[in-house]
Write a protein that holds these residues in place. Structure first.
Motif: not given
Length: 311
Positions: A37, A134, A162-164, A112, A114, A71, A159, A69, A152, A167
């Protein structure tokens, strides 16, 4: 034909060149291809390094950035194998989270994270060169994903965990051995060999061709870069030799004693000796204690203490 050293190695560039905002596009390209992405880096973040005492840990990462975003993205290059590397990257993500939430903040301020590890060392066993992990929550009977509600912008939105949760990506450079078939393969080829196709359209690699030419370095930069390459060659040679000797000694001891412990102890001792030999070689080349610590994984006390029988 392009020479192997036409483009600066990524592990050196990430420490010296990619911190410049004008070069964010290179890092953005790599991360975008890896995550699948588009990623835009807003700013680089400093890791907390103040310690209350000598036993406190700090976050040793090469790049810590925030994307559009909000992150947090951690990118770290690892040149030598560490026994507790998984625990280290877990600590790194936790530290990144706590560094960017303040006392009194609500938990919706948790970021979040990564964590991307570019491994130039042999780590783990597997038949792939990129591994992704993740946190997911699945029903043990139904196999369905758990959905949780998060507020939000005044709206309740479901949600996935794994969106929180963080990873992790482990990029095993040495395990890559194929002809490039896609953008990620092109990046792996550059990471391993320094080569980039002349007609590449892969995000980030076009910028590598423009900005990371070895011939464009100043004499001072070139000397520092050549020293870095020499240190890596010495490190790999010492590590390979010590690993082979450790394996041979372990097998011999295991056969003599008839115990698997002999093999394990021999390999472990070989790896430990390799790390000290690498540190000794880097010190002889005039590298700073902080740099030696970062590459070898030894503490500053282990490097400073002359009484250590191995170092």
């Amino acid at each position: 034909m392009e020479s192997d050293n036409l483009y600066i190695r990524f592990d050196w560039a990430i420490k010296h060149i990619l911190r410049d905002k004008a070069n964010f596009d290179i890092l953005e390209g790599f991360i975008s291809v890896l995550l699948g992405e588009e990623v835009k880096i807003e700013e680089l973040l400093e890791s907390e390094s103040n310690q209350d005492n000598d036993r406190d840990k700090f976050n040793r990462v090469d790049i810590k950035a925030k994307n559009s975003e909000g992150h947090i993205i951690i990118v770290e290059v690892q040149l030598t194998r560490q026994l507790y590397y998984l625990e280290r990257i877990l600590f790194g993500t936790c530290k990144a989270i706590t560094e960017h939430i303040h006392v009194g903040d609500k938990y919706d301020q948790v970021k979040k994270v990564y964590s991307i590890s570019i491994l130039y060392c042999d780590y783990g066993q597997g038949d792939d060169y990129v591994y992704h992990g993740q946190t997911i929550f699945k029903g043990i009977h139904t196999g369905t994903d758990l959905l949780v509600n998060i507020k939000e912008q005044g709206v309740i939105i479901p949600h996935l965990p794994r969106e929180v949760f963080p990873e992790y990506y482990l990029v095993r450079v040495n395990a890559y051995d194929k002809i490039p078939e896609n953008p990620l393969d092109e990046w792996m080829t550059y990471l391993k060999t320094g080569k980039v196709k002349e007609d590449t359209r892969t995000p980030g690699l076009q910028q590598v061709r423009e900005k990371l030419k070895v011939l464009g370095m100043t004499p001072k930069e070139r000397r520092a870069y050549d020293d870095h390459i020499d240190a890596i060659m010495v490190q790999n040679d010492v590590l390979d030799t010590a690993r082979d000797e450790g394996r041979a000694e372990g097998l011999a001891e295991g056969r003599a004693e008839g115990r698997a412990e002999g093999r394990a102890e021999g390999r472990a001792e070989g790896r430990a000796e390799a790390i000290y030999e690498i540190a000794r070689a880097m010190k002889q080349q005039g590298m700073s204690q902080e740099t030696i610590s970062k590459i070898s994984g030894l503490t500053l006390d282990e490097i400073k203490t002359p009484s250590n029988k191995k170092y």
